[in-house]
Structures are given as structure tokens and as C-alpha cells.
Design a protein around this motif. Structure first.
Motif, short mmCIF file in Angstrom:
data_model
loop_
_atom_site.label_atom_id
_atom_site.label_comp_id
_atom_site.label_asym_id
_atom_site.label_seq_id
_atom_site.Cartn_x
_atom_site.Cartn_y
_atom_site.Cartn_z
N ARG A 126 48.72 -1.96 37.39
CA ARG A 126 49.00 -3.56 37.78
C ARG A 126 48.70 -3.75 39.29
O ARG A 126 48.86 -2.86 40.12
N THR A 127 48.41 -4.97 39.26
CA THR A 127 48.03 -5.51 41.02
C THR A 127 49.76 -5.81 41.34
O THR A 127 50.57 -6.23 40.42
N GLN A 128 49.54 -6.23 42.54
CA GLN A 128 50.84 -6.37 43.08
C GLN A 128 51.37 -7.95 42.66
O GLN A 128 52.44 -8.24 42.26
N HIS A 129 50.34 -8.69 42.61
CA HIS A 129 50.70 -10.08 42.10
C HIS A 129 50.92 -10.24 40.65
O HIS A 129 52.26 -10.90 40.50
N SER A 170 46.89 -3.95 23.94
CA SER A 170 46.44 -4.72 22.71
C SER A 170 45.82 -5.86 23.30
O SER A 170 45.79 -6.07 24.48
N GLU A 171 45.25 -6.62 22.21
CA GLU A 171 44.58 -7.81 22.63
C GLU A 171 45.33 -8.75 23.37
O GLU A 171 44.98 -9.79 24.10
N ALA A 172 46.79 -8.95 22.85
CA ALA A 172 47.67 -10.00 23.52
C ALA A 172 47.77 -9.72 24.84
O ALA A 172 48.08 -10.68 25.73
N ALA A 173 48.06 -8.52 25.41
CA ALA A 173 48.06 -8.06 26.82
C ALA A 173 46.82 -8.67 27.59
O ALA A 173 47.03 -9.09 28.81
N LEU A 174 45.53 -8.32 27.13
CA LEU A 174 44.57 -8.76 27.78
C LEU A 174 44.31 -10.46 27.98
O LEU A 174 43.68 -10.83 28.79
N GLU A 182 44.15 -17.07 38.07
CA GLU A 182 43.85 -16.21 39.06
C GLU A 182 44.53 -14.87 39.24
O GLU A 182 43.62 -13.94 39.34
N VAL A 183 45.57 -14.85 38.75
CA VAL A 183 46.42 -13.40 38.79
C VAL A 183 45.62 -12.72 37.64
O VAL A 183 45.36 -11.44 37.87
N MET A 184 45.62 -13.09 36.46
CA MET A 184 45.13 -12.51 35.33
C MET A 184 43.39 -11.98 35.42
O MET A 184 42.96 -11.00 35.25
N ALA A 185 42.64 -12.95 36.28
CA ALA A 185 41.44 -12.84 36.77
C ALA A 185 41.29 -11.35 37.47
O ALA A 185 40.57 -10.46 37.42
N GLU A 186 42.27 -11.28 38.54
CA GLU A 186 42.31 -10.12 39.26
C GLU A 186 42.72 -8.94 38.71
O GLU A 186 42.26 -7.68 39.03
N GLN A 187 43.86 -9.03 37.86
CA GLN A 187 44.03 -7.94 36.87
C GLN A 187 43.10 -7.26 36.17
O GLN A 187 43.02 -6.04 35.90
#
Length: 265
Positions: A126-129, A170-174, A182-187
Motif C-alpha cells: 500500500r502507498t501511504q495515501h 480480486s478484480e474488485a480490489a483493482l 489519483e490515489v488508485m493510479a498511484e497505488q
């Protein structure tokens, strides 16, 4: 590559318990028989074997003698017993992690082999964000403390040379929207560049999986002990021996049904 390194106190305690259980079973003895002969409670002996009680060196010596452990087997038992008298690497985090969670963190650092997380990204990636969003509304000091622990946990995890860890999402997490685009792109970028093997379980496969809460598999002592970590109904994380390799086999089946990460990114 290796799965683990010189064991910390927690890992030594778990390895010791697993080996004592194996010695007892090899001699066809029950917990009740051993407990009655050595004048120790069955519950205490069971906790020692499961690594949930730190046996003193003298207790281990009595058990080793009773099981007629000799030579290198005896030396290894006593070395683990002495190492287990120390503190785990995360003993100073009692304010944000209970005993079971701290045991898992010690195991994760040196022995994590595979992890399946159906709803979110695993903590070590996990990233910090992203992690801050998952923590939700919380005292700022506690948030800072938990994020500092996360950073320490990740540094220790990636400092150790190991066989590649398999991470199953899982696909749901992704495809979730935790924290926004932005948070998801960084992750997702963190995931793409992490030195782990990653696959994604399609939504229809995850829906049929009995492992709804996810789980992890850890290998300790060069294969001497395999553990499964799961969240129980009360929300607590718990480590148990992976008896008959059921958790490892279950992960293998899910892994085969999953697709490469880059299919989704």
C-alpha cells in the motif's frame, strides 16, 4: 533465494512449538499423556506447540529429554528456545497492534510466501495515501503512528532476500475507487513496480471462492513449518499451522484461475 533468515523471537517460538508437536506425534503420544507425565497442564502444552506461549528454556529441555531428542535436533530446539526468550521486532507497537497482529508482522517479514486479498491491496504494497484512506476518520496522532508502522513493515519486508512472494488480488480490489482516481493510479503504479508476482482473480471466480476474507501463507525454517493467517469472525488476525497444506493448496487453485496483472493495467 531463501524464504527466511535468522529467526526473530516470534519465529523461533513458532518453530519450536511446531517441532515439539512433531516430536510428540512421532512417538504416538497425546497432549494428555505428555502433560500427565510431566505434570504440566494440557492447555499450556497445547499453547507451547502452537507458539502462543513462550516456554522457558528449562521446560523445553524437559520436553526434549522426554522425547529423546539428541544431537543436532536437540541443539536446534535449545537454540530456538533461547532465541524465543527475546521480544518480537514489533513489541513497541502494542498501542496499535495486538499480540496476534504483532506475531503476524514478525512472520510476514521473513516468511510470507503468498497472500490473497479480495477487497483491498495487501498492506506491504500500500502507498501511504491509499493506507490513510483505509484508516478512515481517526485521531491524527494514531493515523501517523499506524502509517509509520506501515512504512517500517514495508522496509523490513523488502530488505530481506526471498523467493518471490505471490500476491493475488480480486478484480474488485483493482477496480475500486478508494481515495479517488489519483490515489488508485498511484497505488496501481506501486503494484506494477513491486518485486513480487501479482495476479488478479476475475470477479466471477472471486465470487465463488470460499476464501471470502482472504488469507496468507508463510513458510518458516526452510520449510519446517507452514502457517496460514486468516481473519476470524471477531476480526482478529490469527496464525495457525497449515495442516495438510490446505491453505497452500487453496491458494494454488486460485492462482491458476487468475490472470496476469498487466491484463488489467
Amino acid at each position: 533465494m531463501i524464504h527466511d533468515v535468522q529467526p526473530n523471537a516470534t519465529v523461533a517460538r513458532l518453530l519450536l512449538g511446531g517441532q515439539l508437536e512433531q516430536l510428540r506425534e512421532m512417538r504416538g503420544l497425546t497432549l494428555k499423556q505428555v502433560a500427565g507425565t510431566l505434570y504440566v497442564s494440557v492447555s499450556k502444552l497445547s499453547r507451547i506447540e502452537r507458539g502462543r506461549h513462550r516456554a522457558v528454556v528449562e521446560e523445553v529441555a524437559r520436553l526434549a529429554d522426554f522425547y529423546e531428542a539428541r544431537g543436532q535436533d536437540l541443539e536446534q530446539l535449545m537454540e530456538w528456545a533461547r532465541t524465543a526468550q527475546g521480544r518480537g521486532d514489533y513489541h513497541s507497537f502494542t498501542d496499535v497492534a495486538d499480540a496476534a497482529a504483532r506475531d503476524y508482522l514478525d512472520v510476514e517479514a521473513v516468511g510470507l510466501s503468498a497472500v490473497y486479498t479480495p477487497q483491498v491491496f495487501p498492506a506491504v504494497l500500500r502507498t501511504q495515501h491509499y493506507a490513510a484512506v483505509l484508516l478512515g476518520p481517526m485521531n491524527p496522532e494514531e493515523v501517523a503512528r499506524r502509517l509509520w508502522l506501515l512504512g517500517l513493515r514495508q522496509r523490513r519486508f523488502f530488505q530481506i532476500r526471498r523467493a518471490p512472494v505471490r500476491v493475488l488480488l480480486s478484480e474488485a480490489a483493482l477496480t475500486s475507487r478508494v481515495g479517488g482516481p489519483e490515489v488508485m493510479a498511484e497505488q496501481r503504479q506501486r503494484l506494477l513496480h513491486a518485486p513480487v508476482q501479482v495476479r488478479v482473480l476475475p470477479a466471477h471466480c472471486a465470487a465463488r471462492s470460499p476464501a471470502a476474507a482472504g488469507f496468507a501463507v508463510a513458510v518458516l525454517g526452510g520449510g519446517r513449518l507452514t502457517l496460514a493467517a486468516r481473519n476470524r469472525d471477531d476480526g482478529r488476525l490469527w496464525l495457525d499451522p497449515d495442516r495438510k497444506g490446505r491453505a497452500a493448496a487453496q491458494f494454488g487453485e486460485l492462482w491458476q484461475a487468475a490472470a496476469d496483472l498487466r491484463t488489467y493495467c
